[in-house]
Enzyme design. Structure first.
Site, PDB file in Angstrom:
ATOM      1  CB  ALA A   1      59.112 101.663  20.509  1.00  0.00           C
TER       2      ALA A   1
ATOM      3  CG  ASN B   1      59.516 105.175  20.188  1.00  0.00           C
ATOM      4  OD1 ASN B   1      60.254 105.131  21.171  1.00  0.00           O
ATOM      5  ND2 ASN B   1      59.986 105.100  18.951  1.00  0.00           N
ATOM      6  CE  LYS B   2      63.694 112.296  20.769  1.00  0.00           C
ATOM      7  NZ  LYS B   2      64.970 112.188  21.531  1.00  0.00           N
TER       8      LYS B   2
ATOM      9  CB  VAL C   1      58.138 110.893  27.759  1.00  0.00           C
ATOM     10  CG1 VAL C   1      57.786 110.993  29.232  1.00  0.00           C
ATOM     11  CG2 VAL C   1      57.458 109.699  27.112  1.00  0.00           C
TER      12      VAL C   1
ATOM     13  CD  GLU D   1      79.620  95.460  17.720  1.00  0.00           C
ATOM     14  OE1 GLU D   1      78.643  96.187  18.002  1.00  0.00           O
ATOM     15  OE2 GLU D   1      79.521  94.252  17.453  1.00  0.00           O
TER      16      GLU D   1
ATOM     17  CG  ASP E   1      70.105 101.458  27.889  1.00  0.00           C
ATOM     18  OD1 ASP E   1      70.248 100.226  27.816  1.00  0.00           O
ATOM     19  OD2 ASP E   1      70.407 102.243  26.969  1.00  0.00           O
TER      20      ASP E   1
ATOM     21  CD  GLN F   1      72.388  87.974  25.992  1.00  0.00           C
ATOM     22  OE1 GLN F   1      72.334  86.825  26.363  1.00  0.00           O
ATOM     23  NE2 GLN F   1      73.537  88.576  25.711  1.00  0.00           N
TER      24      GLN F   1
ATOM     25  CE  LYS G   1      77.195  92.368  15.992  1.00  0.00           C
ATOM     26  NZ  LYS G   1      77.047  92.871  17.365  1.00  0.00           N
TER      27      LYS G   1
END
Lengths: 397, 397
Positions: free
Chosen positions: A12, A38-39, A82, A170, A297, A314, A373
């Site tokens: 998620a 989801n974990k 998972v 950042e 990713d 994005q 931002k």
């Protein structure tokens, strides 16, 4: 047994949540069974994690309960980890059960890429999850408290950030903002605190506009960040890092932001990968497994110049939208949509009131960029949770 | 060279501050030069340290700037650490200088007594100063953050408090109050957290009213504290403690509150000591050195039944008052006053809204005792800093 197709979404994150939200909206009643795995029982806003990591914001403002995002009448949610993906059996093995699927969406997120640097996996922390940033925050505060009891240990006051990409930049911006507060809180002389940002590439923010990079480095240097650009970390030990030709920088705190690779579960599932990422087709499907979509990713895509798109929130969000569309189209035997990345721009925060960015084809810096931002963060909250979520979390941004 | 006698006060704890405040009030202009030496530029309220240690209050509420307490037109303040006391030369060696005195007041405070238990000095933390309780607080929070990244390490969630005297009991009461907050903040199942209070004596709060002790233990057990009374800690290691007949309790956090001994500087100065404490005469002077007064934890006095008074804030404050009186009397060649301890009672906090205590010859428990505790704390603020200090810090108590 029903004949309703089963869609399982793993993860998620940005890609998984967007896929789920779009499926929830587009699917008709009983057109598919959708399960999100989801974990944690929350989604987190990865692009905001540099703030709770430095302690300049509360981790609560970087996460949203999944039950607040999805409609559990339409989508089942399973909180589990998972363990294995078995494409040949159309099954996913969870820590505490098994799920069968007809369509699978893999949005499990990446893992830190350590490039084989010895000791990095063992001794460095990562800005990757709510749990990992809470650890960083507490670790940093702990070092100040420890220093006051062992004043010869100036390594407790040295903070090393490996990698000057977006996350690294950042984070040092926030950390530099936090240091004066911590010094006040623990009665520490601020001149004893050192922040190093170490990057092997010949520039910070490789690929970003050089003028903006220079502006950003100037801002951060004025805040007390020492840059070591073009300097590779050779080794990370419990005592610090070794850089360049054997120079040791002693530090009790090393945070690695130097790279992301795909999830090991993807490799273990037998897919062909490059650094753990799968080169998906134009519809975001896994080659050879047309019922498996990969977003975020773990999905490798190339731009028209043949260079891979970097993994960002994005692109993951845009992939989620197209992935959901293509799942619905598959079920309805309609033509699939080709994914085309639309670059909306990028803004990197440099701490309070400062940022650099490119948006609408123009360069921005300083307060305007910092405002941009904020708008991007608020827009994201609006996309996933509408006005209520903006009102709940947006005021903190 | 002036002929004005020089009074040097070492330590700004309860005894030292009360001595300084009384001298400031009683001495006439140019009757004596008074210098107060302290390691920090603040005085701290030791009896309040269990709260910032557990994180239920801010450390700032347990300290007061010395410049706010003393009038620097009347008393000189030197922020330095005492390295050596040389009675034969009437000198005190500081980290960064030397002071000569005609009269010396030693109020340097005690040190943890480890009774030779192996590993305790190295591996346990102590509730002894602002710096030490900030370390405990940060250490505890850090363990919760670490646990979320290494969920097999339940020893991160086990907290061992050695000693069930006043400090130990008051600290476990606060810690038990803090645990639910920490569990919420870090998403930890509260049933995994363990607090052990281990005491070698056959009872908690030895010497205190047995009925109140039982009440206190019941309150704390209901809050989740596990008592191991009549159980000696045999060894403390980086992995936890060994108790009784070789039983190991694994824990990343051991806090030792089991005893106080005198300061090593007193022994090194050549005074005759028992566990680092000097048996002072009835005027609080050091035998054989009539110009040296000892107040607080380093001063050993016996009650009419021949048992030593335990070192408390109450006795140190009363000693400070008599010490100041006797210094002024010595200078004026007037008779000295004999110190007689007047027991005003004792209240031990058990966390929010709960306490046990004896005052005005009566037993108190529950909310009334908790209110008494607050009144005692407020009275102390009033004594040292008047109404302004009560208004500044008292609201937090």
């Amino acid at each position: 047994m029903s004949n309703i197709p089963k869609i399982v979404i793993l993860g998620a994150g940005y890609g998984g949540v967007l896929t789920a939200l779009r499926l929830q909206k587009e699917l008709n009643y009983n057109e598919a069974d959708v399960t999100l795995v989801n974990k944690h029982d929350y989604h987190y806003i990865t692009t905001h994690l540099h703030m709770p990591a430095a302690g300049t914001d509360n981790p609560e403002n970087a996460r949203v309960s999944i039950s607040k995002l999805i409609d559990e009448f339409k989508i089942d949610f399973v909180k589990s980890t998972v363990v294995q993906i078995r494409p040949q059996d159309k099954k996913v093995i969870l820590e505490d059960g098994t799920l069968s699927y007809d369509y699978l969406v893999i949005g499990l997120g990446g893992e830190p890429e350590t490039f084989g640097i010895p000791g990095l996996a063992e001794n460095a922390m990562n800005i990757r999850s709510i749990n990992s940033v809470r650890l960083i925050r507490e670790h940093i505060e702990y070092q100040f408290a420890r220093y006051k009891r062992e004043p010869h240990r100036t390594d407790y006051l040295t903070f090393i950030v490996g990698g000057a990409g977006f996350t690294g930049i950042e984070f040092v911006g926030e950390l530099a903002d936090r240091i004066p507060e911590l010094c006040k809180q623990f009665d520490v002389d601020p001149s004893l605190v050192k922040i190093y940002n170490i990057e092997a590439a010949p520039t910070a923010l490789p690929g970003f506009d050089p003028e903006l990079v220079q502006y950003g480095m100037d801002v951060l240097q004025k805040k007390g960040v020492t840059f070591r650009i073009g300097t590779a970390i050779k080794e990370c030990t419990p005592e610090g890092v070794v850089v360049g030709e054997g120079e040791e920088i002693k530090s009790a705190t090393v945070i690695w932001t130097g790279g992301i690779r795909g999830n090991r579960l993807i490799e273990e599932a037998g897919f062909e990968t490059m650094r753990g990422r799968v080169k998906v087709d134009e519809f975001l499907r896994c080659p050879g497994s047309e019922n498996i979509y990969i977003v975020g990713d773990n999905s490798l895509m190339f731009n028209p110049e043949g260079r891979p798109y970097p993994p960002t929130a994005q692109i993951a969000m845009q992939q989620g939208v197209v992935c959901a569309h293509n799942l619905v189209a598959s079920i309805r035997n309609q033509p699939l949509k080709t994914f085309v990345f639309s670059n909306k721009g990028t803004v990197a925060s440099l701490g309070k009131g400062e940022a650099i960015g490119i948006a609408f084809g123009k360069k921005y810096k300083g307060r305007v960029a910092a405002w941009l931002k904020k708008m991007i963060d608020i827009r994201y909250l609006f996309i996933i949770g509408g006005i209520p979520l903006v009102l709940k979390k947006g005021k903190f941004l």
